[in-house]
Design an enzyme around this catalytic site. Structure first.
Site, PDB file in Angstrom:
ATOM      1  N   LYS A  54       0.836  -1.211   0.000  1.00 26.49           N
ATOM      2  CA  LYS A  54       0.000   0.000   0.000  1.00 26.49           C
ATOM      3  C   LYS A  54       0.864   1.251   0.000  1.00 26.49           C
ATOM      4  O   LYS A  54       0.671   2.160  -0.812  1.00 26.49           O
ATOM      5  CB  LYS A  54      -0.917   0.027   1.212  1.00 26.49           C
ATOM      6  CG  LYS A  54      -1.554   1.385   1.485  1.00 26.49           C
ATOM      7  CD  LYS A  54      -2.421   1.421   2.717  1.00 26.49           C
ATOM      8  CE  LYS A  54      -1.702   1.773   3.969  1.00 26.49           C
ATOM      9  NZ  LYS A  54      -1.422   3.209   4.146  1.00 26.49           N
ATOM     10  N   ASN A  55       1.838   1.308   0.901  1.00 25.99           N
ATOM     11  CA  ASN A  55       2.579   2.560   1.074  1.00 25.99           C
ATOM     12  C   ASN A  55       3.553   2.841  -0.053  1.00 25.99           C
ATOM     13  O   ASN A  55       4.072   3.947  -0.168  1.00 25.99           O
ATOM     14  CB  ASN A  55       3.271   2.567   2.431  1.00 25.99           C
ATOM     15  CG  ASN A  55       2.249   2.660   3.564  1.00 25.99           C
ATOM     16  OD1 ASN A  55       1.095   3.037   3.306  1.00 25.99           O
ATOM     17  ND2 ASN A  55       2.647   2.302   4.765  1.00 25.99           N
ATOM     18  N   CYS A 152      -4.758   7.847   9.054  1.00 26.09           N
ATOM     19  CA  CYS A 152      -5.011   7.246  10.370  1.00 26.09           C
ATOM     20  C   CYS A 152      -4.785   8.259  11.490  1.00 26.09           C
ATOM     21  O   CYS A 152      -3.821   9.020  11.479  1.00 26.09           O
ATOM     22  CB  CYS A 152      -4.087   6.045  10.582  1.00 26.09           C
ATOM     23  SG  CYS A 152      -4.499   4.664   9.525  1.00 26.09           S
ATOM     24  N   ARG A 157       0.897  14.049  13.317  1.00 24.47           N
ATOM     25  CA  ARG A 157       1.317  13.871  11.903  1.00 24.47           C
ATOM     26  C   ARG A 157       1.619  15.217  11.236  1.00 24.47           C
ATOM     27  O   ARG A 157       0.988  15.626  10.256  1.00 24.47           O
ATOM     28  CB  ARG A 157       0.252  13.083  11.137  1.00 24.47           C
ATOM     29  CG  ARG A 157      -0.054  11.748  11.828  1.00 24.47           C
ATOM     30  CD  ARG A 157      -0.796  10.792  10.970  1.00 24.47           C
ATOM     31  NE  ARG A 157       0.121  10.102  10.056  1.00 24.47           N
ATOM     32  CZ  ARG A 157      -0.251   9.097   9.261  1.00 24.47           C
ATOM     33  NH1 ARG A 157      -1.518   8.711   9.250  1.00 24.47           N
ATOM     34  NH2 ARG A 157       0.609   8.500   8.450  1.00 24.47           N
ATOM     35  N   ASP A 160       5.988  19.559   8.741  1.00 21.73           N
ATOM     36  CA  ASP A 160       7.037  20.589   8.718  1.00 21.73           C
ATOM     37  C   ASP A 160       8.273  20.187   7.917  1.00 21.73           C
ATOM     38  O   ASP A 160       8.914  21.043   7.269  1.00 21.73           O
ATOM     39  CB  ASP A 160       7.431  20.967  10.156  1.00 21.73           C
ATOM     40  CG  ASP A 160       7.924  19.760  10.940  1.00 21.73           C
ATOM     41  OD1 ASP A 160       7.148  18.787  11.090  1.00 21.73           O
ATOM     42  OD2 ASP A 160       9.097  19.731  11.355  1.00 21.73           O
ATOM     43  N   ASP A 343       3.945  -0.156  11.934  1.00 25.00           N
ATOM     44  CA  ASP A 343       2.677  -0.615  11.357  1.00 25.00           C
ATOM     45  C   ASP A 343       2.324  -2.041  11.764  1.00 25.00           C
ATOM     46  O   ASP A 343       1.187  -2.471  11.556  1.00 25.00           O
ATOM     47  CB  ASP A 343       2.709  -0.495   9.827  1.00 25.00           C
ATOM     48  CG  ASP A 343       2.865   0.945   9.376  1.00 25.00           C
ATOM     49  OD1 ASP A 343       3.202   1.163   8.201  1.00 25.00           O
ATOM     50  OD2 ASP A 343       2.684   1.849  10.215  1.00 25.00           O
ATOM     51  N   ILE A 365       7.315   6.057  17.153  1.00 26.17           N
ATOM     52  CA  ILE A 365       6.976   6.831  15.951  1.00 26.17           C
ATOM     53  C   ILE A 365       5.698   7.635  16.129  1.00 26.17           C
ATOM     54  O   ILE A 365       5.657   8.840  15.842  1.00 26.17           O
ATOM     55  CB  ILE A 365       6.812   5.893  14.717  1.00 26.17           C
ATOM     56  CG1 ILE A 365       7.986   4.925  14.599  1.00 26.17           C
ATOM     57  CG2 ILE A 365       6.601   6.721  13.448  1.00 26.17           C
ATOM     58  CD1 ILE A 365       9.296   5.544  14.212  1.00 26.17           C
ATOM     59  N   ARG A 435      -8.910  -0.048   3.755  1.00 25.04           N
ATOM     60  CA  ARG A 435      -7.972   0.939   3.194  1.00 25.04           C
ATOM     61  C   ARG A 435      -6.654   0.275   2.816  1.00 25.04           C
ATOM     62  O   ARG A 435      -5.956   0.739   1.921  1.00 25.04           O
ATOM     63  CB  ARG A 435      -7.706   2.042   4.212  1.00 25.04           C
ATOM     64  CG  ARG A 435      -8.841   3.014   4.437  1.00 25.04           C
ATOM     65  CD  ARG A 435      -8.372   4.219   5.226  1.00 25.04           C
ATOM     66  NE  ARG A 435      -7.116   4.699   4.682  1.00 25.04           N
ATOM     67  CZ  ARG A 435      -6.132   5.213   5.447  1.00 25.04           C
ATOM     68  NH1 ARG A 435      -6.269   5.279   6.747  1.00 25.04           N
ATOM     69  NH2 ARG A 435      -5.012   5.642   4.892  1.00 25.04           N
TER      70      ARG A 435
HETATM   71  C1  EPZ Z   1       4.348   6.576   6.598  1.00 22.69           C
HETATM   72  O1  EPZ Z   1       3.679   7.631   7.264  1.00 22.69           O
HETATM   73  C2  EPZ Z   1       3.311   5.477   6.448  1.00 22.69           C
HETATM   74  N1  EPZ Z   1       2.206   5.958   5.654  1.00 22.69           N
HETATM   75  C3  EPZ Z   1       2.808   5.036   7.824  1.00 22.69           C
HETATM   76  O2  EPZ Z   1       1.976   3.893   7.613  1.00 22.69           O
HETATM   77  C4  EPZ Z   1       3.995   4.602   8.677  1.00 22.69           C
HETATM   78  O3  EPZ Z   1       3.537   4.319   9.983  1.00 22.69           O
HETATM   79  C5  EPZ Z   1       5.065   5.684   8.720  1.00 22.69           C
HETATM   80  O4  EPZ Z   1       5.436   6.082   7.383  1.00 22.69           O
HETATM   81  C6  EPZ Z   1       6.314   5.225   9.439  1.00 22.69           C
HETATM   82  O5  EPZ Z   1       6.836   4.111   8.815  1.00 22.69           O
HETATM   83  C7  EPZ Z   1       2.355   6.014   4.303  1.00 22.69           C
HETATM   84  O6  EPZ Z   1       3.385   5.670   3.770  1.00 22.69           O
HETATM   85  C8  EPZ Z   1       1.165   6.513   3.536  1.00 22.69           C
HETATM   86  P1  EPZ Z   1       6.732   9.654   8.737  1.00 22.69           P
HETATM   87  P2  EPZ Z   1       4.358   9.096   7.288  1.00 22.69           P
HETATM   88  O7  EPZ Z   1       6.758  10.949   8.034  1.00 22.69           O
HETATM   89  O8  EPZ Z   1       5.140   9.305   6.065  1.00 22.69           O
HETATM   90  C9  EPZ Z   1       7.342  12.735  12.315  1.00 22.69           C
HETATM   91  C10 EPZ Z   1       0.063   2.577   7.756  1.00 22.69           C
HETATM   92  O9  EPZ Z   1      -0.453   2.013   8.734  1.00 22.69           O
HETATM   93  N2  EPZ Z   1       7.255  13.762  11.283  1.00 22.69           N
HETATM   94  O10 EPZ Z   1       7.806   8.665   8.484  1.00 22.69           O
HETATM   95  O11 EPZ Z   1       3.291  10.089   7.627  1.00 22.69           O
HETATM   96  C11 EPZ Z   1       6.013  12.030  12.551  1.00 22.69           C
HETATM   97  O12 EPZ Z   1       5.220  12.730  13.485  1.00 22.69           O
HETATM   98  C12 EPZ Z   1       0.561   3.995   7.884  1.00 22.69           C
HETATM   99  O13 EPZ Z   1       0.239   2.037   6.631  1.00 22.69           O
HETATM  100  C13 EPZ Z   1       7.512  15.082  11.622  1.00 22.69           C
HETATM  101  O14 EPZ Z   1       7.792  15.395  12.763  1.00 22.69           O
HETATM  102  O15 EPZ Z   1       5.334   8.941   8.533  1.00 22.69           O
HETATM  103  C14 EPZ Z   1       6.446  10.687  13.069  1.00 22.69           C
HETATM  104  O16 EPZ Z   1       6.699  10.773  14.461  1.00 22.69           O
HETATM  105  C15 EPZ Z   1       0.267   4.615   9.230  1.00 22.69           C
HETATM  106  N3  EPZ Z   1       7.440  16.028  10.649  1.00 22.69           N
HETATM  107  C16 EPZ Z   1       7.774  10.419  12.360  1.00 22.69           C
HETATM  108  O17 EPZ Z   1       8.195  11.695  11.868  1.00 22.69           O
HETATM  109  C17 EPZ Z   1       7.140  15.731   9.347  1.00 22.69           C
HETATM  110  O18 EPZ Z   1       7.123  16.639   8.497  1.00 22.69           O
HETATM  111  C18 EPZ Z   1       7.677   9.471  11.184  1.00 22.69           C
HETATM  112  O19 EPZ Z   1       6.672   9.962  10.317  1.00 22.69           O
HETATM  113  C19 EPZ Z   1       6.888  14.392   9.022  1.00 22.69           C
HETATM  114  C20 EPZ Z   1       6.955  13.429  10.001  1.00 22.69           C
END
Ligand code: EPZ
Length: 455
Positions: A54-55, A152, A157, A160, A343, A365, A435
């Site tokens: 999916k991702n 989710c 989320r 920045d 995940d 995370i 989803r």
């Molecule tokens: C992706 O989310 C996945 N979603 C998530 O899967 C997955 O849990 C996550 O990566 C971590 O592996 C998709 O790919 C669509 P991140 P993403 O940016 O990209 C912080 C599922 O169940 N952060 O890697 O949104 C954030 O708060 C979903 O399939 C910032 O601070 O995750 C988090 O603590 C749920 N600022 C950490 O980084 C930002 O600008 C990792 O988030 C972006 C993120």
């Protein structure tokens, strides 16, 4: 009155259900069957084939905008996140059609006529990945206007780091009225250091940098397998991306006329695979999972062996079978790849709820990724949460209860719990699982589970 959807053959715990092409009603006319009823106590046995990740799919689809031309994507799961993305691309002027070949579905996508129109809020809010349209449209057209994404409810989320990347490339980014607007006369390559390892920001900056002038370097980049998958697709289309899968990714900008469409098969979904591995252990079953990349499953396989399960790998197949005893308690900390995937945290919590001893899962995370626990406790688990850590005191057995799914992987966790519990568990909010899990009811039933959808 719910239609009795159990398989007609007399139920036999020792014989997997016949390999019947059993269309899950949700995929059959789209009736809104938003509850799952799961009969506990069935050992999962047999083979299951994993779909495209999916991702990865939700990153490669918007990437077709950057490449232009016609792309043929294969191993595409029929999940609602993909359906929504196809609608968003059509809104932008793309032509898409579903295709099918011997081993699954695909998408034929032409983005020649795409324009940076505004994506409707009612679509963008349905998933997190809609924000990849920012990088793709900004990269190709120098402008993008996308409502803040949904997805989710597992934490704040923020975006920045995405904004930091776009601004570093020379874009002007504003966020007002719930809409992100980005525009740039020209994008110029630069070095972007991510303050936090972010999958989304890594992907979005890659998409914006493909057509930028000069070299873009992303430092402290995420290393998830689907970032490598995206880089492989982009390079097949004429981009010049190096280092994906490491924490330093280098993108040398190319011109639009060097870019074209390509054919690309998306990598298997290791989170879907992990979910079935966990369900096999949870039901003391024996399941062979096909179409996987075992290396992507390494942290999950290692933990399942730690709890006492057997894991056997051979090429693109992983077989998981239980040792027949309750799992041993273990400690888990979720981390960016190649650490234990966040995940898979929620389904694993369900499995560890019946372990011998007390397990601890620390979720580094997502600060809001424990909403499944209150539902599990309704089934007799003994789990408490202290800060970012779930303390799971193992109990001998779970009992069925009406429960509510609140997000995609929470829904998966509740299905695992239902498979383990005594009695029939009714899970509402099943639209969440649709989803990210393609034909989940079909796949479970072919493994011997007694599960049905209800209105
Ligand atoms: C992706 O989310 C996945 N979603 C998530 O899967 C997955 O849990 C996550 O990566 C971590 O592996 C998709 O790919 C669509 P991140 P993403 O940016 O990209 C912080 C599922 O169940 N952060 O890697 O949104 C954030 O708060 C979903 O399939 C910032 O601070 O995750 C988090 O603590 C749920 N600022 C950490 O980084 C930002 O600008 C990792 O988030 C972006 C993120």
């Amino acid at each position: 009155m719910a239609t009795e959807l159990w398989l007609p053959t007399p139920y036999d715990n020792n014989r997997p259900n016949p390999a019947q092409a059993w269309l899950d009603p949700l995929n059959n006319g789209g009736t809104s069957l938003s509850r799952l009823v799961v009969q506990g106590g069935c050992r999962l046995r047999g083979n299951v084939r994993i779909g495209g990740r999916k991702n990865s799919v939700v990153a490669v689809i918007p990437a077709t905008i950057v490449c232009g031309g016609v792309s043929r994507l294969e191993n595409i799961p029929h999940i609602t996140d993909v359906e929504v993305f196809t609608e968003m691309l059509r809104e932008l002027g793309a032509d898409l059609e579903w295709t099918s070949n011997g081993c699954g579905s695909g998408l034929l996508i032409s983005t020649a006529n795409v324009t940076p129109a505004k994506v409707p809020y009612h679509l963008a809010k349905k998933l997190r990945a809609s924000y990849y349209l920012l990088g793709a449209l900004l990269g190709r057209f120098g402008e993008a206007e996308i409502p803040l994404p949904g997805g989710c409810d597992i934490g704040l989320r923020p975006i920045d780091q995405h904004v930091k990347g776009f601004e570093s490339l020379g874009a002007e980014v504003t966020v007002e009225g719930g809409v992100v607007r980005a525009r740039a006369d020209r994008l110029v390559g630069t070095t972007v250091y991510l303050d936090v390892v972010s999958v989304g920001a890594t992907i979005n900056i890659m998409l914006a940098a493909v057509l930028a002038e000069g070299l873009t370097v992303i430092e402290n980049a995420a290393k998830e397998p689907h970032i490598v998958d995206l880089a492989n697709y982009l390079n097949a289309c004429g981009a010049r991306v190096q280092g994906a899968g490491t924490d330093v990714i280098r993108i040398r900008g190319v011109s639009k006329d060097e870019m074209h469409g390509a054919t690309h098969a998306v990598i298997p979904d290791e989170i879907e695979a992990a979910t079935f591995m966990i369900a096999a252990c949870a039901t003391h079953g024996d399941v062979t999972i096909e179409n996987v990349i075992p290396k992507h499953l390494a942290p999950v396989s290692a933990k399942l062996e730690e709890i006492g399960a057997n894991v056997w790998e051979n090429g693109d197949v992983v077989r998981v079978w239980s040792n027949g005893h309750r799992p041993k308690a273990v400690h888990i900390t979720t981390l960016p790849y190649p650490g234990f995937p966040t995940d898979a945290q929620q389904p694993m919590t369900s499995l560890l709820s019946v372990a011998v001893g007390t397990s601890m899962i620390t979720e580094t995370i997502w600060e809001g990724r424990f909403k499944h626990i209150q539902e599990l406790n309704r089934m007799g688990t003994r789990i408490k949460v202290e800060g970012r850590t779930a303390i799971i005191e193992g109990v001998p057995a779970l009992s069925a209860a009406p429960i509510q799914a609140t997000d995609l992987r929470a829904a998966a966790a509740l299905v695992v719990a239902g498979l383990m519990a005594e009695g029939e568990t009714e899970i509402s909010g099943v639209e969440h699982i649709d989803r990210g899990y393609d034909k989940v009811v079909d796949k479970l039933r072919l493994l011997g589970a007694r599960v049905r959808r209800e209105p």
